[in-house]
Design an enzyme around this catalytic site. Structure first.
Site, PDB file in Angstrom:
ATOM      1  CE  LYS A  13      -4.004   1.863   3.135  1.00  0.00           C
ATOM      2  NZ  LYS A  13      -4.094   1.196   4.126  1.00  0.00           N
ATOM      3  CB  SER A  21      -7.911   3.104   3.484  1.00  0.00           C
ATOM      4  OG  SER A  21      -6.890   2.651   4.353  1.00  0.00           O
ATOM      5  CB  SER A  79      -7.748  -0.329   5.920  1.00  0.00           C
ATOM      6  OG  SER A  79      -8.589   1.344   5.702  1.00  0.00           O
TER       7      SER A  79
END
Length: 439
Positions: free
Chosen positions: A38, A115, A139
């Site tokens: 990420k 996310s 997330s």
């Protein structure tokens, strides 16, 4: 930014080569596996973008790589790029107006979850073997559920967050995704620095009946294959039922501060878990402001819908409830530790239903979000570890279940998943071959 040929999962592709084992030695545990990270993890020579172009523009190139990434490279895996994420990690939807929304490989017309959206999509679309994400409010757990893959939120503090842009430190965790249980547990052993230990039989599996009533997915569809698998492995006496909302209400007295008449009167929620969610988001807002308020005020970044409103709320946070929120965290951890014991697990739905359609009006998702955060705040506030387990598809949409274990029991939970999943797949196969088995 990569094009949709790669499902829009990547911010940028590169290769960080793995370590290799010395001649004559056994291969490293993650040899031949690829992973992505990420865009919240520092990688030396790249700017950590945090999901927003203004952040990317105003921050320097990282001078070192996050220790978690280095650990995976040393274990033999190769890192092949950084993935798209929701802006400033402030959404569980997975949509990003600047970089595009990664395409959900299970259902292209649905959000991928955020996310850690790109990390989940990269795994679900078989672009990498596993990936790293972070989980503050959900997330990792949410995109794992929406993309039909495994996701692990570890015990709070179990994996270092050094070299990771903070969101809200009381809840931030580093988690991971994989498609198959073998890769999933192999990566977990490296990240959690687990030595080989024999699997421990769970003492109880507690099904939170009231939590399953929050989900629009039929109760039996989620629980039946898991309970049958558990019965076959461990015997029927291991399964217990609990009304979790009542248990939390009775054992977390500081929650009264967040119990409102509105919470109690709403028919679609569990009042104590709604209060728990309110407490979590209150402290999250204050810590987010402490971390990023000055930068936001100075730069005035362009933020997408939903994110901008949440960030504005955070900038108005006063922190007046912070002490009560910390008391709730302690009380909840103690209460759930008493409920589960050392080797018990709690079974809940990961999310309250199927992934929402792309570009759904935020107002239409209010009830869904409220229910989602009621479920997500259980591990979020207690700091317990939680695993998202994929259970195949229903009406062409992914279904999952979550298991939680006490803080520090990550190795136990990881072993349990490995043992249980084979039995779950057998039950799923039996249900398909004999549809009468599904009630």
């Amino acid at each position: 930014m990569e094009t949709s040929s790669n499902y829009g999962a990547f911010m940028e592709r590169f290769l960080l080569p793995p370590s290799s084992s010395p001649p004559g030695h056994a291969p490293l545990p993650l040899t031949s596996l690829t992973f992505a990270v990420k865009d919240i993890f520092d990688v030396k020579g790249y700017v950590t973008g945090f999901g927003n172009p203004d952040w990317l523009r105003t921050h320097p190139v990282a001078t070192s790589t996050a220790p978690t990434v280095l650990t995976l490279l040393k274990a033999g895996a190769a890192c092949v790029g950084k993935t798209v994420m929701d802006e400033m990690a402030y959404s569980i939807n997975g949509e990003n107006i600047h970089y595009g929304t990664p395409i959900n490989p299970c259902a292209a017309d649905r959000v991928p979850g955020g996310s850690s959206s790109g990390s989940a999509v990269a795994v679900g679309a078989k672009l990498v073997d596993f990936s790293l994400g972070t989980d503050t409010g959900g997330s990792v757990r949410v995109p794992a559920s929406y993309c039909g893959i495994f996701g692990f939120r570890p015990s709070h503090g179990a994996i270092t967050e050094s070299g990771v842009t903070p969101m809200a430190q009381s809840f931030d965790t580093v988690g991971w995704f994989a498609r198959d249980p073998k890769t999933f547990t192999s990566v977990g052993r490296i990240l959690l620095q687990l030595t080989e230990v024999s699997a421990v039989r769970p003492t109880r599996i507690i099904i939170a009946d009231d939590c399953f009533r929050l989900s629009s997915t039929p109760f039996d569809l989620i629980t039946q294959v898991v309970t049958k698998a558990a019965e076959k492995l461990y015997g029927g006496d291991i399964l217990k039922h609990e009304n979790l909302g009542d248990y939390v209400k009775d054992n977390v007295p500081s929650l009264n501060h967040f119990m409102t008449k509105e919470n109690i009167d709403q028919v679609y929620n569990i009042p104590s878990l709604t209060a728990l969610s309110s407490a979590m988001r209150s402290l999250q807002r204050f810590e987010f402001k402490s971390n990023h308020g000055e930068w936001i005020s100075a730069v005035k970044p362009n933020l997408g819908p939903g994110i901008s409103e949440r960030v504005s709320e955070a900038l108005n946070a006063t922190g007046e409830d912070a002490d009560i929120c910390h008391a709730i965290r302690r009380e909840l951890r103690d209460a759930l530790t008493s409920l589960l014991g050392d080797f018990g697990v709690l079974m809940i739905p990961t999310v309250p239903g199927s992934p929402p359609k792309l570009q759904t009006d935020p107002s239409e998702l209010e009830v869904f979000r409220a229910r989602a955060f009621s479920l997500l705040s259980i591990a979020g506030v207690s700091g317990f570890c939680q695993v998202t387990i994929p259970l195949g598809m229903n009406n062409n949409l992914p279904v999952s279940v979550s298991l939680l274990a006490k803080h520090g029991a990550d190795g136990f939970l990881l072993h349990l998943v490995e043992n249980l999943y084979d039995s779950i797949k057998q039950e799923e196969a039996a249900a398909v071959s004999n549809p009468k088995n599904i009630s």
